[in-house]
Scaffold this active site. Structure first.
Site, short mmCIF file in Angstrom:
data_model
loop_
_atom_site.label_atom_id
_atom_site.label_comp_id
_atom_site.label_asym_id
_atom_site.label_seq_id
_atom_site.Cartn_x
_atom_site.Cartn_y
_atom_site.Cartn_z
CE1 TYR A 76 0.59 1.41 4.38
CE2 TYR A 76 0.69 -0.99 4.48
CZ TYR A 76 0.94 0.24 5.04
OH TYR A 76 1.55 0.32 6.27
N GLY A 92 -15.47 12.33 4.28
CA GLY A 92 -16.59 11.98 3.40
C GLY A 92 -17.69 11.24 4.12
CD1 TRP A 128 -46.25 3.96 11.01
CD2 TRP A 128 -45.03 5.79 10.59
NE1 TRP A 128 -45.29 4.04 11.98
CE2 TRP A 128 -44.52 5.16 11.76
CE3 TRP A 128 -44.41 6.95 10.14
CZ2 TRP A 128 -43.43 5.66 12.47
CZ3 TRP A 128 -43.34 7.46 10.85
CH2 TRP A 128 -42.85 6.82 12.01
CD GLU A 149 -17.85 8.62 0.73
OE1 GLU A 149 -17.33 9.10 1.74
OE2 GLU A 149 -18.31 9.30 -0.20
#
Length: 354
Positions: free
Chosen positions: A147, A211, A306, A332
Site C-alpha cells: 500500500y 466523506g 404508516w 464509503e
C-alpha cells in the site's frame, strides 16, 4: 431521473450555477468560499428530495474538491478548481473488483516512463463516471511496497486509453450513475501526481473519514425527507373514525423515529463541528455514518408501514427513500468497517488510561 437512471442536465447546471458544486472552493478559484459545515447542510437538504443528486454533490465537495485544495500545487489548483466550481464533474477512483473494504489491495498500476506514468487497470463502482471531466485515480507505482506504493493521479477525461463501462442497474440512488472505468496504457504527466508519490493511501483514508460525515448527512436527509412527506398523511388518513396518527401505537412509533432522527442529526453535526475545529473526528464520523444509516433504514421502513398499501406503490415517494437509503450501509465504508473503526478508537482511548 430515478426511472431513467441519470441526472437531468438542468439539475446539474443548477447545482453549478448556485455554487453548490464548489462550496468550499475559495472565491479566487470561482468557488463559493464557504465552509465544510455549509457543504454538509447542502447535502442534507438535497437528500430530502433526491439522494442521487445529493451524492453527486457530496463526492464533488467532500472528496474531489477537498483533495485538490489540500494537496494540489498552485498550478493544479489554477487548472482544475475553477472548472470544478463552475462546470466540470469529478470522479474518485479507488474501488476495484478485488478491493472493496480492503481498498489497498488495488491492482491498478502506474509505471514511470520518463516524465510521465503509464496507468493500467480497472476501477469499479465509480460514481458520476459517465459525465466526469476529471478523475482522481489511485494506482500503485511499486506493488513491491504494497500500500505504500499507492499514489493519486489527476487524469483528464480526454486522455487516450480511458473507457467507461456500462452503468450499473442499481437498487437506489439511481439518478447518480455508477460505472466501471478502464485505463489501458493511459499516459499521465508526472506533474499530475496529486500530493506525494506513495502517499495515496494516507490521502484516501483522510478524505474518506471526512466523506463519511457527508454520507451521514445524506442518510439524515433521506430520513427527514421521508418523515416529512409521511406524517401529514397520518394526520389526514382516518380509520375507525379518527386520524391514524391519534392511535397510540402509531403515535409512539412516530415519536420514537423522530427522536432517532434528531439523534442522528446531532451526531452528524457534532462530527462536522469537530472537523471544522481541527479536532480529532474519525470516531465521531464513523458513528455518524453508522447511526444515520441505521436510522434512515428504520425511518423509511416505518413510513411505508404508516402509509399502508399506498406506501408500497410508486405513486408515493416512500419506496424510493427506502431504496435509496440502503447504500448508506455499503459505500464509503460498510457498517462493519465503521464499527471496526469505532471499536479501535475506544480500545485506544481506554488502553491509554492504564
Amino acid at each position: 431521473m430515478d426511472k431513467e437512471g441519470k441526472l437531468d442536465q438542468t439539475v446539474i447546471s443548477a447545482l453549478f450555477s448556485h455554487g453548490l458544486m464548489g462550496v468550499e472552493i475559495p472565491t479566487q478559484y470561482g468557488g463559493t468560499g464557504s465552509t465544510f459545515g455549509s457543504a454538509i447542510v447542502v447535502i442534507e437538504e438535497l437528500s430530502k428530495v433526491d439522494a442521487g443528486v445529493s451524492v453527486f454533490c457530496d463526492i464533488q465537495n467532500t472528496l474531489i474538491n477537498t483533495m485538490l485544495m489540500e494537496l494540489g500545487t498552485e498550478k493544479q489548483k489554477d487548472k482544475y478548481l475553477n472548472r470544478l466550481a463552475t462546470d466540470t464533474v469529478g470522479s474518485f477512483c479507488l474501488s476495484e473488483a478485488t478491493s472493496g473494504s480492503d481498498a489497498f489491495a488495488l491492482k491498478t498500476n502506474a509505471k514511470k516512463d520518463g516524465d510521465a506514468y503509464i496507468l493500467n487497470g480497472s476501477k469499479m463502482w465509480i460514481s458520476s463516471a459517465d459525465i466526469a471531466g476529471v478523475f482522481l485515480v489511485m494506482a500503485n507505482v511499486d506493488p513491491s511496497l504494497s500500500y505504500k506504493g499507492i499514489t493519486c493521479f489527476i487524469v483528464d477525461r480526454d486522455s487516450p486509453g480511458i473507457s467507461i463501462g456500462k452503468k450499473e442497474d442499481k437498487l437506489g440512488i439511481r439518478s447518480s450513475a455508477t460505472c466501471a472505468v478502464h485505463f489501458d496504457n493511459v499516459k499521465v504527466p508526472s506533474e499530475n501526481v496529486l500530493g506525494v508519490v506513495g502517499h495515496g493511501y494516507k490521502y484516501a483514508i483522510g478524505m474518506l473519514n471526512g466523506g463519511r460525515i457527508g454520507i451521514g448527512a445524506q442518510m439524515l436527509g433521506i430520513a427527514q425527507g421521508c418523515f416529512d412527506k409521511t406524517i401529514p398523511y397520518t394526520l389526514q388518513r382516518k380509520q375507525f373514525g379518527k386520524p391514524i396518527f391519534d392511535f397510540q401505537g402509531i403515535n409512539h412509533q412516530v415519536s420514537r423515529v423522530a427522536t432517532q432522527i434528531e439523534c442522528a442529526r446531532l451526531l452528524v453535526y457534532n462530527a462536522c463541528r469537530l472537523k471544522e475545529a481541527g479536532l480529532p473526528f474519525v470516531k465521531q464520523a464513523a458513528m455518524a455514518k453508522y447511526f444515520a444509516s441505521e436510522v434512515a433504514t428504520e425511518t423509511t421502513s416505518k413510513c411505508i408501514e404508516w402509509m399502508g398499501g399506498v406506501g408500497y406503490t410508486k405513486d408515493y415517494p416512500m419506496e424510493k427513500y427506502y431504496r435509496d437509503c440502503k447504500i448508506g450501509s455499503i459505500y464509503e465504508g460498510t457498517t462493519n468497517i465503521q464499527l471496526n473503526t469505532i471499536g479501535k478508537h475506544i480500545e485506544q482511548e481506554y488502553r491509554g488510561k492504564d
